[in-house]
Design a protein around this motif. Structure first.
Motif, mmCIF file in Angstrom:
data_model
loop_
_atom_site.group_PDB
_atom_site.id
_atom_site.type_symbol
_atom_site.label_atom_id
_atom_site.label_comp_id
_atom_site.label_asym_id
_atom_site.label_seq_id
_atom_site.Cartn_x
_atom_site.Cartn_y
_atom_site.Cartn_z
ATOM 1 N N VAL A 322 0.836 -1.198 0.000
ATOM 2 C CA VAL A 322 0.000 0.000 0.000
ATOM 3 C C VAL A 322 0.874 1.252 0.000
ATOM 4 O O VAL A 322 1.791 1.379 0.816
ATOM 5 C CB VAL A 322 -0.906 0.023 1.256
ATOM 6 N N ALA A 323 0.587 2.180 -0.909
ATOM 7 C CA ALA A 323 1.207 3.503 -0.863
ATOM 8 C C ALA A 323 0.319 4.373 0.030
ATOM 9 O O ALA A 323 -0.854 4.583 -0.288
ATOM 10 C CB ALA A 323 1.305 4.102 -2.258
ATOM 11 N N TYR A 324 0.856 4.817 1.145
ATOM 12 C CA TYR A 324 0.045 5.627 2.063
ATOM 13 C C TYR A 324 0.222 7.108 1.732
ATOM 14 O O TYR A 324 1.326 7.648 1.796
ATOM 15 C CB TYR A 324 0.426 5.381 3.522
ATOM 16 N N HIS A 325 -0.890 7.728 1.343
ATOM 17 C CA HIS A 325 -0.903 9.166 1.086
ATOM 18 C C HIS A 325 -1.433 9.864 2.328
ATOM 19 O O HIS A 325 -2.588 9.676 2.704
ATOM 20 C CB HIS A 325 -1.795 9.499 -0.118
ATOM 21 N N SER A 326 -0.585 10.627 2.980
ATOM 22 C CA SER A 326 -1.003 11.360 4.175
ATOM 23 C C SER A 326 -1.618 12.687 3.753
ATOM 24 O O SER A 326 -0.935 13.575 3.246
ATOM 25 C CB SER A 326 0.198 11.609 5.094
ATOM 26 N N SER A 392 0.338 -1.622 -4.978
ATOM 27 C CA SER A 392 -0.803 -2.113 -5.742
ATOM 28 C C SER A 392 -2.075 -1.320 -5.453
ATOM 29 O O SER A 392 -3.079 -1.500 -6.146
ATOM 30 C CB SER A 392 -1.037 -3.597 -5.448
ATOM 31 N N LEU A 393 -2.041 -0.486 -4.437
ATOM 32 C CA LEU A 393 -3.176 0.386 -4.156
ATOM 33 C C LEU A 393 -2.722 1.552 -3.302
ATOM 34 O O LEU A 393 -1.591 1.569 -2.791
ATOM 35 C CB LEU A 393 -4.306 -0.359 -3.447
ATOM 36 N N VAL A 394 -3.607 2.547 -3.141
ATOM 37 C CA VAL A 394 -3.316 3.749 -2.361
ATOM 38 C C VAL A 394 -4.275 3.793 -1.182
ATOM 39 O O VAL A 394 -5.471 3.532 -1.335
ATOM 40 C CB VAL A 394 -3.503 5.030 -3.214
ATOM 41 N N ALA A 395 -3.764 4.131 -0.012
ATOM 42 C CA ALA A 395 -4.608 4.337 1.164
ATOM 43 C C ALA A 395 -4.475 5.784 1.606
ATOM 44 O O ALA A 395 -3.380 6.346 1.606
ATOM 45 C CB ALA A 395 -4.190 3.412 2.303
ATOM 46 N N LYS A 410 -3.823 5.117 -11.821
ATOM 47 C CA LYS A 410 -4.224 3.814 -12.356
ATOM 48 C C LYS A 410 -4.505 2.818 -11.230
ATOM 49 O O LYS A 410 -5.051 1.752 -11.470
ATOM 50 C CB LYS A 410 -3.118 3.275 -13.269
ATOM 51 N N LEU A 411 -4.117 3.166 -10.001
ATOM 52 C CA LEU A 411 -4.283 2.270 -8.864
ATOM 53 C C LEU A 411 -5.593 2.550 -8.145
ATOM 54 O O LEU A 411 -6.084 3.681 -8.153
ATOM 55 C CB LEU A 411 -3.134 2.475 -7.858
ATOM 56 N N PRO A 412 -6.168 1.542 -7.478
ATOM 57 C CA PRO A 412 -7.331 1.804 -6.632
ATOM 58 C C PRO A 412 -6.933 2.730 -5.475
ATOM 59 O O PRO A 412 -5.824 2.604 -4.934
ATOM 60 C CB PRO A 412 -7.709 0.413 -6.102
ATOM 61 N N VAL A 413 -7.819 3.644 -5.117
ATOM 62 C CA VAL A 413 -7.572 4.558 -3.995
ATOM 63 C C VAL A 413 -8.643 4.277 -2.946
ATOM 64 O O VAL A 413 -9.835 4.425 -3.211
ATOM 65 C CB VAL A 413 -7.616 6.040 -4.441
ATOM 66 N N VAL A 414 -8.221 3.856 -1.757
ATOM 67 C CA VAL A 414 -9.139 3.344 -0.738
ATOM 68 C C VAL A 414 -8.918 4.065 0.579
ATOM 69 O O VAL A 414 -7.771 4.366 0.951
ATOM 70 C CB VAL A 414 -8.916 1.821 -0.534
ATOM 71 N N HIS A 415 -10.004 4.342 1.289
ATOM 72 C CA HIS A 415 -9.868 4.945 2.615
ATOM 73 C C HIS A 415 -9.194 3.945 3.556
ATOM 74 O O HIS A 415 -9.493 2.746 3.540
ATOM 75 C CB HIS A 415 -11.241 5.332 3.160
ATOM 76 N N TYR A 424 -9.698 -6.864 9.743
ATOM 77 C CA TYR A 424 -10.247 -7.299 11.032
ATOM 78 C C TYR A 424 -11.625 -7.951 10.898
ATOM 79 O O TYR A 424 -12.416 -7.935 11.825
ATOM 80 C CB TYR A 424 -10.280 -6.131 12.010
ATOM 81 N N GLY A 425 -11.892 -8.529 9.721
ATOM 82 C CA GLY A 425 -13.075 -9.364 9.580
ATOM 83 C C GLY A 425 -14.198 -8.776 8.780
ATOM 84 O O GLY A 425 -15.246 -9.417 8.607
ATOM 85 N N GLY A 426 -14.048 -7.577 8.229
ATOM 86 C CA GLY A 426 -15.101 -6.960 7.448
ATOM 87 C C GLY A 426 -15.019 -7.336 5.977
ATOM 88 O O GLY A 426 -14.232 -8.195 5.559
ATOM 89 N N ASP A 427 -15.851 -6.662 5.175
ATOM 90 C CA ASP A 427 -15.890 -6.956 3.749
ATOM 91 C C ASP A 427 -14.672 -6.409 3.026
ATOM 92 O O ASP A 427 -14.116 -5.369 3.394
ATOM 93 C CB ASP A 427 -17.154 -6.330 3.130
ATOM 94 N N LYS A 428 -14.302 -7.085 1.953
ATOM 95 C CA LYS A 428 -13.206 -6.618 1.113
ATOM 96 C C LYS A 428 -13.668 -5.382 0.352
ATOM 97 O O LYS A 428 -14.752 -5.365 -0.239
ATOM 98 C CB LYS A 428 -12.816 -7.721 0.120
ATOM 99 N N PRO A 429 -12.879 -4.309 0.358
ATOM 100 C CA PRO A 429 -13.278 -3.103 -0.351
ATOM 101 C C PRO A 429 -13.471 -3.361 -1.837
ATOM 102 O O PRO A 429 -12.713 -4.119 -2.456
ATOM 103 C CB PRO A 429 -12.106 -2.134 -0.105
ATOM 104 N N ALA A 430 -14.479 -2.729 -2.410
ATOM 105 C CA ALA A 430 -14.716 -2.856 -3.850
ATOM 106 C C ALA A 430 -13.528 -2.326 -4.629
ATOM 107 O O ALA A 430 -12.857 -1.379 -4.216
ATOM 108 C CB ALA A 430 -15.979 -2.079 -4.226
ATOM 109 N N GLY A 431 -13.246 -2.954 -5.748
ATOM 110 C CA GLY A 431 -12.157 -2.495 -6.611
ATOM 111 C C GLY A 431 -10.833 -3.177 -6.356
ATOM 112 O O GLY A 431 -9.852 -2.910 -7.046
ATOM 113 N N LEU A 432 -10.775 -4.056 -5.339
ATOM 114 C CA LEU A 432 -9.506 -4.743 -5.038
ATOM 115 C C LEU A 432 -9.495 -6.184 -5.538
ATOM 116 O O LEU A 432 -8.611 -6.947 -5.220
ATOM 117 C CB LEU A 432 -9.250 -4.739 -3.532
ATOM 118 N N GLU A 433 -10.512 -6.556 -6.294
ATOM 119 C CA GLU A 433 -10.583 -7.944 -6.782
ATOM 120 C C GLU A 433 -9.395 -8.228 -7.712
ATOM 121 O O GLU A 433 -8.987 -7.388 -8.491
ATOM 122 C CB GLU A 433 -11.896 -8.179 -7.553
#
Length: 433
Positions: A322-326, A392-395, A410-415, A424-433
């Motif tokens: 994950v590329a972390y964008h602060s 592979s994605l941006v947080a 071009k990468l998914p950008v996710v909160h 921690y057991g929740g759903d996989k974020p959309a767009g990371l398939e």
């Protein structure tokens, strides 16, 4: 910096505060190296130091703002990188906020500029209006190139391009109510619903509620809260910003009375910076000063709050890079730097930090609408640095940054909280398939 305000001028508490800030500036110029607009444009007046000179001259002489001052203040992103860099502790945020109020009161903007700002102030802070506007934007998107040919209409072209192709359905987490903790209740928090975020990406607050309740935290959505006021605050519309602040202070104070709160959890860092400043914004209001200070003390970014909890082992460790964008409002406005990255690493992600992480992506509230050319240059620079990490994605932790970066990356950008919820057991974020 030497100042020459009169005794009469200093009787105004806003001028008095700005004078104290100005006196701390020692002209060192460290701020120029980290100011996105100076780095991009190379104009001293588009640096914090240059703007400070302009503001000082305007306030000291008690004169109305003019076109030059407005041009350079409008180009300021309020990213606050200068405050992180400043060795003298100059509170540029409060100074430029005061300057914007002075501009709003003393300068008459061109008609189309007034119209654009008026539309933004009348639409964005109100979810129902914003949702309707986004649906209409789909019809107007083909005209974006036409609008681009007229300088005064460029902000409308930017709005059309930023509007999503589809608008998600309204989430239950946007409605007042309580979400019970699973198992033994270990804490109780309120969550800021927000205005733009629940329309653009309701899944962010859904993931927050999902994660916190699994961790034993009751999450309350208070009745009566609204926009944090950041948007109009940065436009210099002081009374509108203070009205929003009072509305939220009242809503959260009522909730405190209903059973105490451990925190007011905020999932948009731009909102967090403003809410943490409510105590200052309402310091002169005897009916709200104490309540606002209490609210500001309770305000926590979701990662800031999660870092205080005794987290279990993750249900899964995704292992993604994950590329972390602060977000600027996170690292410069709230000084939250380690918690998001530490949480992601503990959850099993490989965290990489892009080069020039201190520089703004160009979102900055409505900046990417009002200053689209500068914003696009900053966005492209940010995307190049992010993609160079090989992630592979941006947080990131701010809806504005998500929208801005996703418009070119071009990468998914996710909160960040959606990734943590997944681990921690929740759903996989959309767009990371």
């Amino acid at each position: 910096m030497q100042t020459n305000f009169t005794t009469a001028q200093l009787a105004d508490p806003h001028v008095q505060e700005s004078e104290k800030i100005l006196r701390k500036c020692v002209h060192c110029g460290f701020c120029t190296a980290t100011c996105p607009t100076y780095v991009t444009l190379g104009n001293e007046l588009d640096s914090p130091r240059g703007r400070i000179y302009l503001i000082k001259d305007m306030l000291e002489n008690g004169r109305p703002a003019d076109k030059e001052i407005v041009t350079h203040i409008d180009r300021c992103l309020s990213c606050l990188a200068c405050m992180t860099t400043c060795p003298s502790g100059v509170n540029y945020m409060h100074l430029v906020d005061h300057a914007r109020v002075h501009i709003e009161k003393t300068y008459r903007r061109p008609l189309m500029n007034r119209l654009t700002r008026g539309v933004l102030a009348a639409v964005l802070p109100y979810p129902k209006r914003f949702r309707a506007a986004l649906k209409l934007a789909r019809l107007g998107r083909p005209f974006a190139n036409v609008f681009d040919r007229v300088p005064a209409l460029k902000p409308f072209a930017a709005m059309l391009r930023l509007a999503p192709a589809t608008v998600p359905a309204q989430s239950a987490t946007a409605s007042p109510g309580s979400h019970a903790a699973q198992g033994a209740r270990l804490g109780r928090v309120a969550i800021l619903t927000g205005c733009a975020q629940p329309v653009l990406e309701p899944g962010i607050n859904e993931a927050t509620v999902s994660l916190l309740t699994r961790l034993g935290i009751e999450v309350v959505v208070p009745r009566g809260e609204g926009c944090c006021g950041a948007l109009v605050h940065h436009m210099g519309r002081e009374e509108a910003a203070l009205a929003s602040a009072r509305q939220n202070v009242d809503a959260w104070t009522r909730e405190i009375g209903n059973g105490s709160l451990d925190a007011i959890v905020i999932t948009a860092s731009g909102c967090g910076t403003t809410i943490k400043d409510y105590g200052f914004m309402l310091r002169l209001d005897p009916a709200y000063a104490e309540k606002a200070a209490r609210v500001s003390a309770l305000a926590k970014d979701v990662t800031e709050y999660l870092a205080t909890l005794d987290l279990p082992e993750p249900a899964r460790k995704p292992g993604l890079t994950v590329a972390y964008h602060s977000a600027c409002s996170m690292q410069h406005g709230q000084k939250i730097t380690r918690q998001p990255k530490d949480l992601l690493a503990r959850a099993g992600f490989v965290v990489r930090e892009p080069r020039e992480g201190h520089l703004c992506c160009g979102s900055a509230g409505t900046y990417n609408i009002m200053q689209p050319e500068i914003s696009a240059r900053l966005r492209d620079r940010k995307v190049r640095n992010i993609e160079a990490t090989g992630a592979s994605l941006v947080a990131t932790g701010n809806i504005g940054c998500i929208t801005q970066i996703a418009s070119a990356a071009k990468l998914p950008v996710v909160h960040t909280v959606k990734l943590l919820d997944w681990a921690y057991g929740g759903d996989k974020p959309a767009g990371l398939e």
